[in-house]
Design a protein around this motif. Structure first.
Motif, PDB file in Angstrom:
ATOM      1  N   VAL A  98       0.870  -1.175   0.000  1.00 47.25           N
ATOM      2  CA  VAL A  98       0.000   0.000   0.000  1.00 47.25           C
ATOM      3  C   VAL A  98       0.908   1.227   0.000  1.00 47.25           C
ATOM      4  O   VAL A  98       1.631   1.467   0.973  1.00 47.25           O
ATOM      5  CB  VAL A  98      -0.948   0.013   1.220  1.00 47.25           C
ATOM      6  CG1 VAL A  98      -1.776   1.289   1.225  1.00 47.25           C
ATOM      7  CG2 VAL A  98      -1.844  -1.214   1.205  1.00 47.25           C
ATOM      8  N   ILE A  99       0.883   1.981  -1.096  1.00 51.60           N
ATOM      9  CA  ILE A  99       1.751   3.148  -1.254  1.00 51.60           C
ATOM     10  C   ILE A  99       0.939   4.409  -0.994  1.00 51.60           C
ATOM     11  O   ILE A  99      -0.108   4.616  -1.623  1.00 51.60           O
ATOM     12  CB  ILE A  99       2.378   3.195  -2.659  1.00 51.60           C
ATOM     13  CG1 ILE A  99       3.179   1.908  -2.903  1.00 51.60           C
ATOM     14  CG2 ILE A  99       3.259   4.416  -2.827  1.00 51.60           C
ATOM     15  CD1 ILE A  99       3.746   1.824  -4.301  1.00 51.60           C
ATOM     16  N   VAL A 100       1.397   5.203  -0.079  1.00 52.74           N
ATOM     17  CA  VAL A 100       0.734   6.465   0.241  1.00 52.74           C
ATOM     18  C   VAL A 100       1.238   7.521  -0.748  1.00 52.74           C
ATOM     19  O   VAL A 100       2.363   8.010  -0.620  1.00 52.74           O
ATOM     20  CB  VAL A 100       1.010   6.878   1.701  1.00 52.74           C
ATOM     21  CG1 VAL A 100       0.300   8.184   2.024  1.00 52.74           C
ATOM     22  CG2 VAL A 100       0.583   5.785   2.661  1.00 52.74           C
ATOM     23  N   THR A 101       0.416   7.837  -1.734  1.00 55.30           N
ATOM     24  CA  THR A 101       0.825   8.799  -2.752  1.00 55.30           C
ATOM     25  C   THR A 101       0.617  10.249  -2.320  1.00 55.30           C
ATOM     26  O   THR A 101       1.227  11.158  -2.895  1.00 55.30           O
ATOM     27  CB  THR A 101       0.046   8.557  -4.055  1.00 55.30           C
ATOM     28  OG1 THR A 101      -1.371   8.669  -3.796  1.00 55.30           O
ATOM     29  CG2 THR A 101       0.334   7.162  -4.599  1.00 55.30           C
ATOM     30  N   TYR A 102      -0.239  10.478  -1.344  1.00 55.27           N
ATOM     31  CA  TYR A 102      -0.476  11.853  -0.887  1.00 55.27           C
ATOM     32  C   TYR A 102      -0.948  11.805   0.553  1.00 55.27           C
ATOM     33  O   TYR A 102      -1.732  10.924   0.935  1.00 55.27           O
ATOM     34  CB  TYR A 102      -1.531  12.536  -1.769  1.00 55.27           C
ATOM     35  CG  TYR A 102      -1.872  13.940  -1.334  1.00 55.27           C
ATOM     36  CD1 TYR A 102      -0.953  14.978  -1.469  1.00 55.27           C
ATOM     37  CD2 TYR A 102      -3.115  14.236  -0.782  1.00 55.27           C
ATOM     38  CE1 TYR A 102      -1.269  16.261  -1.058  1.00 55.27           C
ATOM     39  CE2 TYR A 102      -3.441  15.507  -0.374  1.00 55.27           C
ATOM     40  CZ  TYR A 102      -2.507  16.514  -0.516  1.00 55.27           C
ATOM     41  OH  TYR A 102      -2.820  17.791  -0.108  1.00 55.27           O
ATOM     42  N   ARG A 103      -0.460  12.733   1.357  1.00 57.05           N
ATOM     43  CA  ARG A 103      -0.842  12.778   2.770  1.00 57.05           C
ATOM     44  C   ARG A 103      -1.027  14.233   3.180  1.00 57.05           C
ATOM     45  O   ARG A 103      -0.202  15.106   2.852  1.00 57.05           O
ATOM     46  CB  ARG A 103       0.230  12.126   3.644  1.00 57.05           C
ATOM     47  CG  ARG A 103      -0.132  12.114   5.127  1.00 57.05           C
ATOM     48  CD  ARG A 103       1.052  11.627   5.960  1.00 57.05           C
ATOM     49  NE  ARG A 103       1.416  10.282   5.591  1.00 57.05           N
ATOM     50  CZ  ARG A 103       0.854   9.185   6.107  1.00 57.05           C
ATOM     51  NH1 ARG A 103      -0.106   9.306   6.997  1.00 57.05           N
ATOM     52  NH2 ARG A 103       1.262   7.988   5.724  1.00 57.05           N
ATOM     53  N   SER A 104      -2.125  14.503   3.889  1.00 63.27           N
ATOM     54  CA  SER A 104      -2.386  15.831   4.448  1.00 63.27           C
ATOM     55  C   SER A 104      -2.979  15.630   5.829  1.00 63.27           C
ATOM     56  O   SER A 104      -4.085  15.090   5.968  1.00 63.27           O
ATOM     57  CB  SER A 104      -3.342  16.622   3.550  1.00 63.27           C
ATOM     58  OG  SER A 104      -3.622  17.895   4.123  1.00 63.27           O
ATOM     59  N   GLU A 105      -2.242  16.033   6.843  1.00 63.27           N
ATOM     60  CA  GLU A 105      -2.671  15.785   8.217  1.00 63.27           C
ATOM     61  C   GLU A 105      -3.923  16.575   8.583  1.00 63.27           C
ATOM     62  O   GLU A 105      -4.728  16.131   9.390  1.00 63.27           O
ATOM     63  CB  GLU A 105      -1.527  16.131   9.179  1.00 63.27           C
ATOM     64  CG  GLU A 105      -0.261  15.317   8.956  1.00 63.27           C
ATOM     65  CD  GLU A 105      -0.474  13.839   9.215  1.00 63.27           C
ATOM     66  OE1 GLU A 105      -1.438  13.495   9.925  1.00 63.27           O
ATOM     67  OE2 GLU A 105       0.323  13.031   8.708  1.00 63.27           O
ATOM     68  N   SER A 106      -4.112  17.748   8.000  1.00 66.51           N
ATOM     69  CA  SER A 106      -5.267  18.582   8.342  1.00 66.51           C
ATOM     70  C   SER A 106      -6.116  18.874   7.114  1.00 66.51           C
ATOM     71  O   SER A 106      -6.732  19.931   7.004  1.00 66.51           O
ATOM     72  CB  SER A 106      -4.806  19.891   8.983  1.00 66.51           C
ATOM     73  OG  SER A 106      -3.945  20.597   8.088  1.00 66.51           O
ATOM     74  N   GLY A 107      -6.143  17.952   6.169  1.00 64.18           N
ATOM     75  CA  GLY A 107      -6.902  18.167   4.942  1.00 64.18           C
ATOM     76  C   GLY A 107      -8.397  17.973   5.160  1.00 64.18           C
ATOM     77  O   GLY A 107      -8.846  17.303   6.092  1.00 64.18           O
ATOM     78  N   LEU A 108      -9.191  18.553   4.265  1.00 60.48           N
ATOM     79  CA  LEU A 108     -10.648  18.448   4.300  1.00 60.48           C
ATOM     80  C   LEU A 108     -11.122  18.043   2.917  1.00 60.48           C
ATOM     81  O   LEU A 108     -10.794  18.700   1.927  1.00 60.48           O
ATOM     82  CB  LEU A 108     -11.283  19.781   4.713  1.00 60.48           C
ATOM     83  CG  LEU A 108     -12.815  19.830   4.669  1.00 60.48           C
ATOM     84  CD1 LEU A 108     -13.417  18.834   5.663  1.00 60.48           C
ATOM     85  CD2 LEU A 108     -13.315  21.249   4.954  1.00 60.48           C
ATOM     86  N   ALA A 109     -11.891  16.958   2.850  1.00 59.85           N
ATOM     87  CA  ALA A 109     -12.417  16.465   1.578  1.00 59.85           C
ATOM     88  C   ALA A 109     -13.935  16.529   1.611  1.00 59.85           C
ATOM     89  O   ALA A 109     -14.564  16.170   2.620  1.00 59.85           O
ATOM     90  CB  ALA A 109     -11.948  15.036   1.317  1.00 59.85           C
ATOM     91  N   LEU A 110     -14.532  16.987   0.520  1.00 58.61           N
ATOM     92  CA  LEU A 110     -15.976  17.083   0.399  1.00 58.61           C
ATOM     93  C   LEU A 110     -16.444  16.227  -0.763  1.00 58.61           C
ATOM     94  O   LEU A 110     -15.715  16.035  -1.744  1.00 58.61           O
ATOM     95  CB  LEU A 110     -16.405  18.536   0.150  1.00 58.61           C
ATOM     96  CG  LEU A 110     -16.098  19.542   1.262  1.00 58.61           C
ATOM     97  CD1 LEU A 110     -16.538  20.930   0.829  1.00 58.61           C
ATOM     98  CD2 LEU A 110     -16.773  19.140   2.568  1.00 58.61           C
TER      99      LEU A 110
END
Length: 250
Positions: free
Chosen positions: A181-193
């Motif tokens: 499992v490759i983590v291509t993007y990480r945002s600790e405080s991201g918000l997704a809608l």
């Protein structure tokens, strides 16, 4: 006596001729040929001394000795036994370490743009169920590999696994299959809608129906879009509150 003197004079003349011939061989072209033969002999001697100094092999790390793989031309590598002669450059054996291992995977060219060296990777497998290994991408292949079943070109991805604990080394074996499992993007405080919550106005701006409290009237708020993630679309420019998401049509 006269006969002996004559014989000795002839021997003396022959000895002088041999001396002159020997002196001639020590000059000019003959001397150059002898110097080159000496230099070649000295070079071979130094090469043999260097090989003799390498008669004992020291491994760069502690590991397990494994038999060599098949040769590149498809033939089997002959087994190495004490006393047999081998040509220079012949692989004798392979050395594997369980303290630092790697995982090898293939990725299709359509997904290659999502990977970069240094990305974190989580590794699991049926052979070591209950254990999750961690690592990072150490290299991505430059040369494409043709697919066995006629699919698209794939590229080899090498993952460097973090050092194993003594307990993990008891469970991990070389050659095991694994899931990466490759983590291509990480945002600790991201918000997704959800995509349904995003609207486009006449000026091309992306807006959402937003309210900070449930008893407030909703208002349109401009947001900036980020990456598409499994949870929806990442947005920026919005704080804590509530976003209106329309119900899907029946």
């Amino acid at each position: 006596m006269e006969q002996q003197a004559k014989t000795q004079r002839l021997d003396f003349i022959a000895a002088q001729a041999e001396l002159q011939a020997a002196q001639n061989r020590g000059q000019g072209e003959s001397r150059q040929i002898a110097d080159m033969e000496l230099a070649n002999a000295q070079a071979r001697h130094q090469a043999l001394l260097a090989l003799h100094a390498q008669r004992e092999l020291s491994a760069p790390f502690a590991g397990i000795v494994l038999p060599t793989k098949n040769s590149e031309d498809g033939g089997d590598t002959p087994p190495i036994q004490p006393g047999i002669w081998v040509t220079q450059g012949t692989p004798l054996f392979e050395l594997a370490s369980l303290e630092r291992i790697k995982a090898v995977a293939r990725i299709e060219e359509a997904d290659l743009h999502q990977l970069d060296e240094g990305m974190s990777v989580e590794i699991t497998g049926d052979g070591f169920a209950g254990i999750t290994l961690h690592g990072h991408i150490s290299s991505i292949g430059i040369q494409g590999l043709s697919s066995t079943y006629g699919g698209s070109t794939t590229y080899e991805v090498i993952v460097a696994v973090d050092p194993l604990t003594p307990e993990q080394r008891q469970r991990i074996r070389l050659g095991m299959s694994a899931r990466l499992v490759i983590v291509t993007y990480r945002s600790e405080s991201g918000l997704a809608l959800p995509a349904e919550a995003l609207h486009r106005d006449d000026e091309g701006n992306t807006t959402v129906e937003f309210r900070e409290e449930m008893n407030e009237a909703p208002r349109r708020l401009n947001v900036k879009l980020g990456r598409a993630v499994p949870q929806g679309v990442e947005v920026f420019g919005i704080g804590p509150g509530y976003v209106a998401v329309p119900f899907p049509a029946l």
